[in-house]
Design a protein around this motif. Sequence first.
Motif, PDB file in Angstrom:
ATOM      1  N   LYS A 103       7.992  -7.581  -1.221  1.00  0.00           N
ATOM      2  CA  LYS A 103       8.472  -6.400   0.011  1.00  0.00           C
ATOM      3  C   LYS A 103       7.395  -5.249  -0.397  1.00  0.00           C
ATOM      4  O   LYS A 103       7.002  -4.637   0.277  1.00  0.00           O
ATOM      5  CB  LYS A 103       9.939  -5.566  -0.802  1.00  0.00           C
ATOM      6  N   VAL A 104       7.068  -5.068  -1.556  1.00  0.00           N
ATOM      7  CA  VAL A 104       6.141  -3.911  -2.064  1.00  0.00           C
ATOM      8  C   VAL A 104       4.703  -4.207  -1.413  1.00  0.00           C
ATOM      9  O   VAL A 104       4.205  -3.261  -0.876  1.00  0.00           O
ATOM     10  CB  VAL A 104       5.838  -4.035  -3.611  1.00  0.00           C
ATOM     11  N   VAL A 105       4.354  -5.828  -1.358  1.00  0.00           N
ATOM     12  CA  VAL A 105       2.873  -5.928  -0.725  1.00  0.00           C
ATOM     13  C   VAL A 105       3.039  -5.421   0.901  1.00  0.00           C
ATOM     14  O   VAL A 105       2.143  -5.048   1.290  1.00  0.00           O
ATOM     15  CB  VAL A 105       2.659  -7.306  -1.354  1.00  0.00           C
ATOM     16  N   SER A 106       4.234  -6.020   1.186  1.00  0.00           N
ATOM     17  CA  SER A 106       4.395  -5.712   2.693  1.00  0.00           C
ATOM     18  C   SER A 106       4.328  -3.924   2.896  1.00  0.00           C
ATOM     19  O   SER A 106       3.770  -3.609   4.208  1.00  0.00           O
ATOM     20  CB  SER A 106       5.767  -6.254   3.324  1.00  0.00           C
ATOM     21  N   ALA A 107       5.149  -3.481   2.245  1.00  0.00           N
ATOM     22  CA  ALA A 107       5.321  -2.019   2.372  1.00  0.00           C
ATOM     23  C   ALA A 107       3.960  -1.309   2.039  1.00  0.00           C
ATOM     24  O   ALA A 107       3.611  -0.340   2.794  1.00  0.00           O
ATOM     25  CB  ALA A 107       6.217  -1.429   1.360  1.00  0.00           C
ATOM     26  N   ALA A 108       3.190  -2.158   1.168  1.00  0.00           N
ATOM     27  CA  ALA A 108       1.776  -1.279   0.744  1.00  0.00           C
ATOM     28  C   ALA A 108       0.805  -1.371   2.220  1.00  0.00           C
ATOM     29  O   ALA A 108      -0.237  -0.550   2.264  1.00  0.00           O
ATOM     30  CB  ALA A 108       0.998  -1.997  -0.145  1.00  0.00           C
ATOM     31  N   ARG A 109       0.953  -2.106   3.093  1.00  0.00           N
ATOM     32  CA  ARG A 109       0.259  -2.303   4.393  1.00  0.00           C
ATOM     33  C   ARG A 109       0.467  -1.011   5.247  1.00  0.00           C
ATOM     34  O   ARG A 109      -0.239  -0.509   6.188  1.00  0.00           O
ATOM     35  CB  ARG A 109       0.757  -3.372   5.234  1.00  0.00           C
ATOM     36  N   LYS A 110       1.723  -0.208   4.847  1.00  0.00           N
ATOM     37  CA  LYS A 110       2.131   0.865   5.633  1.00  0.00           C
ATOM     38  C   LYS A 110       1.526   2.152   5.115  1.00  0.00           C
ATOM     39  O   LYS A 110       1.494   3.136   5.686  1.00  0.00           O
ATOM     40  CB  LYS A 110       3.572   0.953   6.041  1.00  0.00           C
ATOM     41  N   GLY A 111       1.704   2.141   3.648  1.00  0.00           N
ATOM     42  CA  GLY A 111       1.287   3.169   2.979  1.00  0.00           C
ATOM     43  C   GLY A 111       2.045   3.341   1.653  1.00  0.00           C
ATOM     44  O   GLY A 111       3.325   2.719   1.470  1.00  0.00           O
ATOM     45  N   ASP A 112       1.606   4.316   0.857  1.00  0.00           N
ATOM     46  CA  ASP A 112       2.481   4.542  -0.373  1.00  0.00           C
ATOM     47  C   ASP A 112       3.652   5.138  -0.318  1.00  0.00           C
ATOM     48  O   ASP A 112       4.491   4.760  -1.069  1.00  0.00           O
ATOM     49  CB  ASP A 112       1.619   5.710  -1.263  1.00  0.00           C
ATOM     50  N   GLY A 113       3.848   5.840   1.123  1.00  0.00           N
ATOM     51  CA  GLY A 113       5.430   6.062   1.262  1.00  0.00           C
ATOM     52  C   GLY A 113       6.465   5.061   1.093  1.00  0.00           C
ATOM     53  O   GLY A 113       7.465   5.177   0.912  1.00  0.00           O
ATOM     54  N   ALA A 114       5.948   4.145   1.862  1.00  0.00           N
ATOM     55  CA  ALA A 114       6.820   2.871   2.138  1.00  0.00           C
ATOM     56  C   ALA A 114       6.865   2.031   0.916  1.00  0.00           C
ATOM     57  O   ALA A 114       8.081   1.561   0.644  1.00  0.00           O
ATOM     58  CB  ALA A 114       6.082   1.976   3.039  1.00  0.00           C
ATOM     59  N   ILE A 115       6.014   2.203  -0.103  1.00  0.00           N
ATOM     60  CA  ILE A 115       6.167   1.603  -1.342  1.00  0.00           C
ATOM     61  C   ILE A 115       7.401   2.307  -2.091  1.00  0.00           C
ATOM     62  O   ILE A 115       8.209   1.496  -2.694  1.00  0.00           O
ATOM     63  CB  ILE A 115       4.891   1.576  -2.046  1.00  0.00           C
ATOM     64  N   ILE A 116       7.135   3.601  -2.283  1.00  0.00           N
ATOM     65  CA  ILE A 116       8.100   4.354  -2.876  1.00  0.00           C
ATOM     66  C   ILE A 116       9.594   4.103  -2.410  1.00  0.00           C
ATOM     67  O   ILE A 116      10.632   4.018  -3.110  1.00  0.00           O
ATOM     68  CB  ILE A 116       7.721   6.060  -2.484  1.00  0.00           C
TER      69      ILE A 116
END
Length: 293
Positions: A103-116
Amino acid sequence: MPSEGVEKSWKRLGLIAGGGALPVRIAEAEKAAGRPPFVVRITADKDAFAKFDHADMGIAEVGGVIKRLKAEGCDAVCFAGQVLRPNFADLRPDWRGAALLPKVVSAARKGDGAIIDVIVSAFEQEGFTVVGAEEAAGGLLMAAGSLGRHAPATEDLADIAKGAALVGALGPFDVAQGAVVRRGFVLAIEAAEGTDAMLDRCASLPEELKGFEPGHAGRKVGVLVKTPKPEQELRVDLPTLGVRTVEKAAAAGLAGIAVMAERALVVDRDAVREAADEAGLFVYGFRAEELPQ
């Protein structure tokens, strides 16, 4: 966001601490209130929390962090301080971190906000209340108006408006919280390097792009503008400024710093005011409706 004086609902705070002064101030505020926190040092200075109960854990040890916080009686968690995006290939996650990693890796493609968002959700699902730095410490939010003797001129307000609009326009790309604008000319946009490095970049620009306003001897121009990205998780990673920000802005030849009122944190407010007054810079909390269109 809750203001100073609002009763806090948690019994013990778990502080996930990155670098910088902000997490230290939060820990000190909790201790002063009679609720010493438990600190998980992620990238914090190793001596910064020596007087607090603490543990050193890696950013990918999500399961270990959750287990330790529960063992220490924490029912709320606050994320504060600077944590650089990791190299995912170098991470050594525990079992919970490994389960969360896709999930974190997938979110990282969107940006740091998505990781948070992913990380905040993981802690909430474990029953923790996630609180913002202002809610934990109180008194950190930048108010509307000037902090110190100096105030922006009409031309500076136009630069503030452009900087805020720029951050808003880049929001879908999760790029920036900050920009530097000088008389309508964009000198820099904050990306992965952070505010300090962006200001260093501005300081190294050719003199014709920065410095004093022609015809107005002694008047510096240009504004550092910091504002949350659209749809940002406001409990984590609000724009933050301190004395170092003022020093870097002064070295870059800027007239001042502007942040969105009640959407940015000021660490060591009195010291920031003194540094800005000494440097001849304004530190200003703006509201969107007051800016020129």
